[in-house]
Design a protein around this motif. Structure first.
Motif, PDB file in Angstrom:
ATOM      1  N   GLY A   1      -9.555  -2.685   4.991  1.00 29.73           N
ATOM      2  CA  GLY A   1     -10.213  -3.498   4.029  1.00 29.73           C
ATOM      3  C   GLY A   1      -9.251  -4.148   3.090  1.00 29.73           C
ATOM      4  O   GLY A   1      -9.664  -5.147   2.844  1.00 29.73           O
ATOM      5  N   PHE A   2      -8.179  -3.346   2.689  1.00 32.29           N
ATOM      6  CA  PHE A   2      -7.542  -4.032   1.949  1.00 32.29           C
ATOM      7  C   PHE A   2      -6.454  -4.974   2.525  1.00 32.29           C
ATOM      8  O   PHE A   2      -6.309  -5.956   2.078  1.00 32.29           O
ATOM      9  CB  PHE A   2      -6.444  -2.904   1.350  1.00 32.29           C
ATOM     10  CG  PHE A   2      -5.168  -3.235   0.440  1.00 32.29           C
ATOM     11  CD1 PHE A   2      -5.325  -3.783  -0.674  1.00 32.29           C
ATOM     12  CD2 PHE A   2      -3.835  -2.997   1.081  1.00 32.29           C
ATOM     13  CE1 PHE A   2      -4.276  -4.020  -1.359  1.00 32.29           C
ATOM     14  CE2 PHE A   2      -2.990  -3.610   0.344  1.00 32.29           C
ATOM     15  CZ  PHE A   2      -2.942  -3.923  -1.113  1.00 32.29           C
ATOM     16  N   LEU A   3      -6.023  -4.757   3.676  1.00 30.57           N
ATOM     17  CA  LEU A   3      -5.316  -5.700   4.358  1.00 30.57           C
ATOM     18  C   LEU A   3      -6.086  -6.996   4.878  1.00 30.57           C
ATOM     19  O   LEU A   3      -5.251  -8.172   5.075  1.00 30.57           O
ATOM     20  CB  LEU A   3      -4.375  -5.267   5.402  1.00 30.57           C
ATOM     21  CG  LEU A   3      -3.466  -3.961   4.907  1.00 30.57           C
ATOM     22  CD1 LEU A   3      -3.045  -3.402   6.352  1.00 30.57           C
ATOM     23  CD2 LEU A   3      -2.425  -4.551   4.624  1.00 30.57           C
ATOM     24  N   ALA A   4      -7.201  -6.811   5.059  1.00 32.40           N
ATOM     25  CA  ALA A   4      -8.130  -8.309   5.491  1.00 32.40           C
ATOM     26  C   ALA A   4      -8.440  -8.807   4.332  1.00 32.40           C
ATOM     27  O   ALA A   4      -9.052  -9.762   4.576  1.00 32.40           O
ATOM     28  CB  ALA A   4      -8.971  -7.601   6.277  1.00 32.40           C
TER      29      ALA A   4
ATOM     30  N   ALA B   1       1.043  -1.117   0.036  1.00 35.17           N
ATOM     31  CA  ALA B   1      -0.014   0.048  -0.023  1.00 35.17           C
ATOM     32  C   ALA B   1       0.734   1.369  -0.076  1.00 35.17           C
ATOM     33  O   ALA B   1       1.762   1.311   0.787  1.00 35.17           O
ATOM     34  CB  ALA B   1      -1.011   0.140   1.126  1.00 35.17           C
ATOM     35  N   TRP B   2       0.450   2.278  -0.819  1.00 36.22           N
ATOM     36  CA  TRP B   2       1.177   3.246  -1.222  1.00 36.22           C
ATOM     37  C   TRP B   2       0.331   4.601  -0.718  1.00 36.22           C
ATOM     38  O   TRP B   2      -0.888   4.598  -0.892  1.00 36.22           O
ATOM     39  CB  TRP B   2       1.833   3.608  -2.521  1.00 36.22           C
ATOM     40  CG  TRP B   2       2.375   2.281  -3.074  1.00 36.22           C
ATOM     41  CD1 TRP B   2       2.048   1.417  -3.883  1.00 36.22           C
ATOM     42  CD2 TRP B   2       4.142   1.925  -2.870  1.00 36.22           C
ATOM     43  NE1 TRP B   2       2.888   0.539  -4.236  1.00 36.22           N
ATOM     44  CE2 TRP B   2       4.161   0.955  -3.720  1.00 36.22           C
ATOM     45  CE3 TRP B   2       4.830   2.787  -2.209  1.00 36.22           C
ATOM     46  CZ2 TRP B   2       5.631   0.185  -3.711  1.00 36.22           C
ATOM     47  CZ3 TRP B   2       6.142   2.096  -2.336  1.00 36.22           C
ATOM     48  CH2 TRP B   2       6.389   1.091  -3.147  1.00 36.22           C
ATOM     49  N   LEU B   3       1.066   5.419   0.097  1.00 32.78           N
ATOM     50  CA  LEU B   3       0.481   6.969  -0.042  1.00 32.78           C
ATOM     51  C   LEU B   3       1.522   7.995  -0.540  1.00 32.78           C
ATOM     52  O   LEU B   3       2.408   7.701  -0.898  1.00 32.78           O
ATOM     53  CB  LEU B   3       0.121   7.100   1.882  1.00 32.78           C
ATOM     54  CG  LEU B   3      -0.834   6.575   2.469  1.00 32.78           C
ATOM     55  CD1 LEU B   3      -0.538   5.138   2.533  1.00 32.78           C
ATOM     56  CD2 LEU B   3      -1.121   7.397   3.734  1.00 32.78           C
ATOM     57  N   ASN B   4       1.040   9.237  -0.781  1.00 34.92           N
ATOM     58  CA  ASN B   4       1.575  10.408  -1.447  1.00 34.92           C
ATOM     59  C   ASN B   4       2.979  10.318  -1.264  1.00 34.92           C
ATOM     60  O   ASN B   4       3.671   9.982  -0.256  1.00 34.92           O
ATOM     61  CB  ASN B   4       1.056  11.433  -1.124  1.00 34.92           C
ATOM     62  CG  ASN B   4      -0.424  11.891  -1.488  1.00 34.92           C
ATOM     63  OD1 ASN B   4      -1.198  11.001  -1.074  1.00 34.92           O
ATOM     64  ND2 ASN B   4      -0.575  12.601  -2.246  1.00 34.92           N
ATOM     65  N   GLY B   5       3.925  10.058  -2.286  1.00 34.09           N
ATOM     66  CA  GLY B   5       5.349   9.980  -2.328  1.00 34.09           C
ATOM     67  C   GLY B   5       5.801   9.818  -3.812  1.00 34.09           C
ATOM     68  O   GLY B   5       4.977   9.770  -4.718  1.00 34.09           O
ATOM     69  N   GLY B   6       7.160  10.240  -4.164  1.00 35.54           N
ATOM     70  CA  GLY B   6       7.777  10.051  -5.371  1.00 35.54           C
ATOM     71  C   GLY B   6       8.025   8.770  -5.897  1.00 35.54           C
ATOM     72  O   GLY B   6       9.275   8.700  -6.129  1.00 35.54           O
TER      73      GLY B   6
END
Length: 306
Positions: free
Chosen positions: A302-305, A149-154
């Motif tokens: 929800g994603f990890l489960a 899972a990714w949150l805002n980054g380059g």
């Protein structure tokens, strides 16, 4: 996950402007401990049941694992074993003055923490500076990562748009400018990359963590990750795009550094990934886990489960 599950969606979270999002820093640090890695003390927290499905959260620049303090309790309450740490040069970890900070070394530090905590495979969640560490970990051993899972980054170096102060700190005058960084300037810069107004108490705690042991003076050294992203571009972009496991993007489109313009490429290059776009109103910016922790926690859960 099925193709239907891996769809894009817009999420309009509740505006939490003016409310404190993060639990106090002191309680967060008291819940962890330090371990010696490569001669340096590294702050690590373990939350949730020891036998739960492992998930590791990586923080960004210039802050610390405290960024995740509002998300961790939700994941832990759901039975997940949550590992957070302060990378070297950040938060409660050591901040050696003359150290040559490198993303590859930070990735090795994470691997050593996993070894000491007896963590084999794990889900991985990364934000900002942490996305480069995550991409390197993914390049080294993708089979070890169960969910990404990714949150805002380059994620794509050519799309990274540093704010003016980052450009200055990354330049030849960086060491001089870093000496004169104040809490007021730090908070003002953070406000320019957020889509929602943060609570003054949250900004104060972020500053306390970043400036502990004069850590704010290390910014020019830590910002070398901008150069590393260019050097390792092919390796890291391939790791991102070729990962065969479940992938989630939880993204703030109002981020001027890595916002909607990055998400547009993600949708083209990774059409099967699940995207949760935090559209608001108001739209979320660079720190989704600070600006809308409830929606971020729910999306990750929800994603990890699954």
């Amino acid at each position: 996950m099925s193709g239907e599950d891996m769809r894009s969606e817009d999420v309009s979270g509740e505006d939490v402007s003016g409310e404190r999002a993060l639990p106090p820093l002191r309680g967060w640090t008291e819940g962890g401990s330090t371990t010696l890695v490569g001669g340096h003390r590294v702050f690590v927290r373990q939350d949730g049941p020891p036998l739960g499905p492992p998930v590791t959260l990586l923080h960004g620049f210039p802050t610390s694992s405290h960024d995740w303090a509002a998300v961790v309790p939700v994941l832990a309450a759901a039975g997940m074993r949550v590992t957070t740490l302060d990378l070297l040069g950040f938060g409660e970890s050591d901040k050696p003055r003359r150290h040559r900070y490198a993303v590859l070394d930070q990735a090795s530090l994470v691997e050593e923490v996993w070894r000491r905590c007896a963590i084999g495979s794990t889900a991985l969640v990364a934000h900002d500076y942490g996305v480069s560490v995550g991409q390197e970990l993914l390049a080294r051993d993708p089979a070890r990562i169960t969910h990404m899972a990714w949150l805002n980054g380059g994620l794509y170096p050519d799309l990274h748009r540093p704010v003016p102060i980052q450009r200055l700190l990354h330049g030849p005058l960086g060491p001089l400018l870093a000496r004169f960084t104040t809490e007021r300037r730090f908070a003002a810069t953070l406000r320019t990359v957020l889509g929602r107004s943060p609570h003054d108490g949250d900004l104060h705690d972020l500053w306390v963590s970043a400036s502990r042991a004069d850590g704010h003076r290390l910014a020019p050294r830590l910002l070398r990750y901008i150069d590393e992203r260019r050097v390792h571009r092919d390796r890291w972009v391939s790791a991102l795009e070729e990962f065969a496991g479940p992938t989630l993007f939880v993204w703030g489109p109002a981020d001027p550094i890595s916002g909607a313009h990055v998400l547009a490429r993600i949708r083209v290059r990774m059409p099967d990934a699940h995207v949760v776009e935090l559209t608001g109103p108001p739209a979320v910016g660079h720190y989704p886990q600070l600006e809308d922790p409830e929606t971020v926690a729910a999306a990750l859960l929800g994603f990890l489960a699954s």
